[in-house]
Design an enzyme around this catalytic site. Structure first.
Site, PDB file in Angstrom:
ATOM      1  CD  GLU A 199      -3.092  -1.039   2.141  1.00  0.00           C
ATOM      2  OE1 GLU A 199      -2.906  -0.371   3.174  1.00  0.00           O
ATOM      3  OE2 GLU A 199      -4.155  -1.641   1.915  1.00  0.00           O
ATOM      4  CD  GLU A 389      -3.825  -6.000   2.508  1.00  0.00           C
ATOM      5  OE1 GLU A 389      -4.700  -5.303   3.080  1.00  0.00           O
ATOM      6  OE2 GLU A 389      -2.612  -5.797   2.614  1.00  0.00           O
TER       7      GLU A 389
HETATM    8  C1  BG6 Z   1      -4.505  -2.807   4.780  1.00  0.00           C
HETATM    9  C2  BG6 Z   1      -3.200  -3.324   5.260  1.00  0.00           C
HETATM   10  O1  BG6 Z   1      -4.439  -1.477   5.092  1.00  0.00           O
HETATM   11  O2  BG6 Z   1      -5.701  -3.247   5.326  1.00  0.00           O
HETATM   12  C3  BG6 Z   1      -3.294  -4.406   6.296  1.00  0.00           C
HETATM   13  O3  BG6 Z   1      -2.312  -3.661   4.240  1.00  0.00           O
HETATM   14  C4  BG6 Z   1      -4.521  -4.187   7.160  1.00  0.00           C
HETATM   15  O4  BG6 Z   1      -2.092  -4.382   7.004  1.00  0.00           O
HETATM   16  C5  BG6 Z   1      -5.749  -4.298   6.279  1.00  0.00           C
HETATM   17  O5  BG6 Z   1      -4.601  -5.033   8.238  1.00  0.00           O
HETATM   18  C6  BG6 Z   1      -7.071  -4.239   7.009  1.00  0.00           C
HETATM   19  O6  BG6 Z   1      -7.098  -3.115   7.845  1.00  0.00           O
HETATM   20  P1  BG6 Z   1      -7.420  -3.203   9.387  1.00  0.00           P
HETATM   21  O7  BG6 Z   1      -7.184  -1.851   9.874  1.00  0.00           O
HETATM   22  O8  BG6 Z   1      -8.844  -3.634   9.473  1.00  0.00           O
HETATM   23  O9  BG6 Z   1      -6.482  -4.208   9.938  1.00  0.00           O
END
Ligand code: BG6
Length: 491
Positions: A199, A389
């Site tokens: 990211e 993701e």
């Molecule tokens: C992304 C990241 O921002 O989203 C992860 O690459 C992160 O590290 C994921 O965990 C989900 O976000 P969160 O804040 O719900 O953990």
């Protein structure tokens, strides 16, 4: 439903600071994530430090900066959830076997830089750190799982942050590429797919989360830091291709889908500008090898004078990525008139969309946004794409018999897999999907444990209590069937 391409990479994703633990084991040095406290949906995480006189202090993640002369420090009496995370460090064999039980084809994980170079400036790597990841990759391979490795997931060695100011300094480029060269060389033959920076665009997204005066004061520094990371990424891509021409190296972007709030042309332009500044700025450089034309306007508006050398420009030109990868969780609406009802999201803010429903943490659930993002990437770059993701952060309940029923998570994942299927029909060259947090891990934005994404439940709570035992949720068997049917069976 129609299946996915025959060699589609199904799997899950994690990051070392959120998963691994063992923060003081195997010769690992501390990272910036080790000085982040736990927060919640309503209260921020804090970074802790000692000021020039040695007095303890802390500032909120998006609401302050390190005072002059202070050094980040682990303080007594504070709770740091990433120190132990969910202890993959000691559970990796069991975890990988459980992931293999779902038929995983790929596992996304990151290497912790300070496990390899504990301070970050050493010339020789830490053999114990190298050995740990070698064992993990061998274990994955023994189960037929392809590792997808992120070189940087927000874990700068604390020593470099404290001594040279982290990415503010150009020296970070050399430190990072020495680390990258070391692991690219060490794991040749074990790893084929690499991502440079997780990211990368959230470096500038964070500005939108700060109070306006602080964001204005931070803009010059932030864009310069991002430039250093872009150059480090481009040099890493070149190195990777020299070390092994069969390596596939991708960028990784937090994909923010920004819909205009209304059909007013001003709203459409506001959404376009936000897309350029937040979503496309990094990918355009990493894919095309140069800053886009609109970057000049962004720098002017933010009062930024970027320092870039001819060598930097040459590196950016030569170090373009082989594929584009992104995270996608939610979308937001943008209007020229400012935010009326703010929505939350993955380090983004915008306006709430009346057409969508929202998760417990206030993130819009919008599978069509994923199809939109995939099409946008495909028509913008024409590169192979991977969704690395995606998922739903939700609280889970363990029933008295130990079962965990999570129909909400299955519904979210199902609708997003359907959106990917539609994007394939649209002609997008999508080759893989790694659901975020396939093993429950520490939330990045809140530091909570109860915000869970996994197919595997981990017995640990927000205060760090629990046995760390793993349990299968209902979505475990569901995802196993999805993979076994290659995406045809989503029931
Ligand atoms: C992304 C990241 O921002 O989203 C992860 O690459 C992160 O590290 C994921 O965990 C989900 O976000 P969160 O804040 O719900 O953990």
């Amino acid at each position: 439903m129609k299946g996915f391409p025959s060699n589609f990479l199904w799997g899950g994703a994690t990051s070392s600071s959120q998963l691994e633990g063992g923060w003081q084991e195997g010769g690992r040095g501390p990272t910036i994530q080790d000085v982040a406290t736990a927060g919640s949906n309503d209260s921020p995480r804090y970074f802790t430090y000692r000021d020039a006189q040695g007095r303890p202090g802390r500032y909120p993640q998006f609401g302050g900066t390190l005072p002059d002369g202070a050094q980040y420090a682990v303080l007594p009496g504070e709770y740091y959830p990433n120190h132990d995370a969910v202890d993959f460090y000691h559970h990796y064999r069991e975890d990988i076997a459980l992931l293999a039980g779902m038929g995983f084809k790929v596992f996304r994980m990151s290497i912790c830089w300070s496990r390899i170079f504990p301070r970050g400036d050493e010339t020789e790597p830490n053999p114990e750190g190298l050995d740990f990841y070698r064992r993990v990759f061998e274990e994955l391979r023994s189960h037929g799982i392809e590792p997808l490795v992120t070189l940087w997931h927000g874990e700068d060695p604390l020593y470099l942050v404290n001594t040279i100011g982290g990415w503010r300094s150009r020296e970070m480029i050399d430190h990072f590429t020495r680390y990258a060269r070391t692991v690219l060389t060490a794991y040749r033959g074990l790893v084929k797919y690499w991502l440079t920076f997780n990211e990368l665009n959230n470096t500038v997204m964070f500005l939108d989360l700060m109070p306006p005066e602080l964001a204005a004061a931070q803009a010059q520094d932030t864009y310069q830091q991002l430039h250093h990371k872009l150059v480090a990424s481009a040099r890493t891509v070149q190195l990777a291709h020299q070390i092994d021409p069969s390596f596939q190296v991708g960028c990784m972007i937090a994909y923010a889908v920004n819909y205009p709030r209304t059909c007013a042309p001003q709203d459409v332009l506001a959404a376009m500008e936000k897309d350029q500044r937040i979503t496309h700025y990094c990918g355009d450089v990493q894919v095309r090898g140069r800053y886009p034309a609109y970057a000049g306007r962004i720098w002017r508006q933010a009062g930024v004078r970027l320092e870039a050398t001819d060598q930097d420009r040459e590196d950016l030109r030569r170090g373009t990525v082989d594929f584009y990868s992104f995270s996608y969780y939610s979308s937001a609406c943008i209007s020229a008139g400012g935010v009326r009802e703010a929505s939350k999201g993955n380090f983004t803010i915008g306006e709430k969309n009346p057409c969508l429903s929202y998760s417990e943490w206030g993130w819009a659930m919008d599978p069509d946004g994923l199809r939109f993002a995939l099409n946008a990437v495909c028509s913008r770059y024409g590169l192979p794409v991977m969704v690395v993701e995606n998922g739903l952060g939700a609280q889970d309940t363990v029933e008295p018999d130990g079962s965990i029923h999570d129909p909400y998570r299955i519904a979210y994942l199902r609708s997003h897999i359907q959106a990917m299927r539609q994007a394939l029909d649209d002609g997008v060259d999508l080759f893989g999907y790694t659901a975020w947090g396939c093993i429950d891990e520490i939330s990045a934005s809140t530091g909570e444990m109860k915000k869970r994404y996994g197919f595997l439940y981990v017995d640990r709570d927000d205060a760090g209590r629990g046995t760390m035992a793993r349990r299968k949720k209902d979505c475990y068997d569901w995802y196993r069937r999805v993979i076994a049917s290659n995406g045809a069976d989503l029931c």
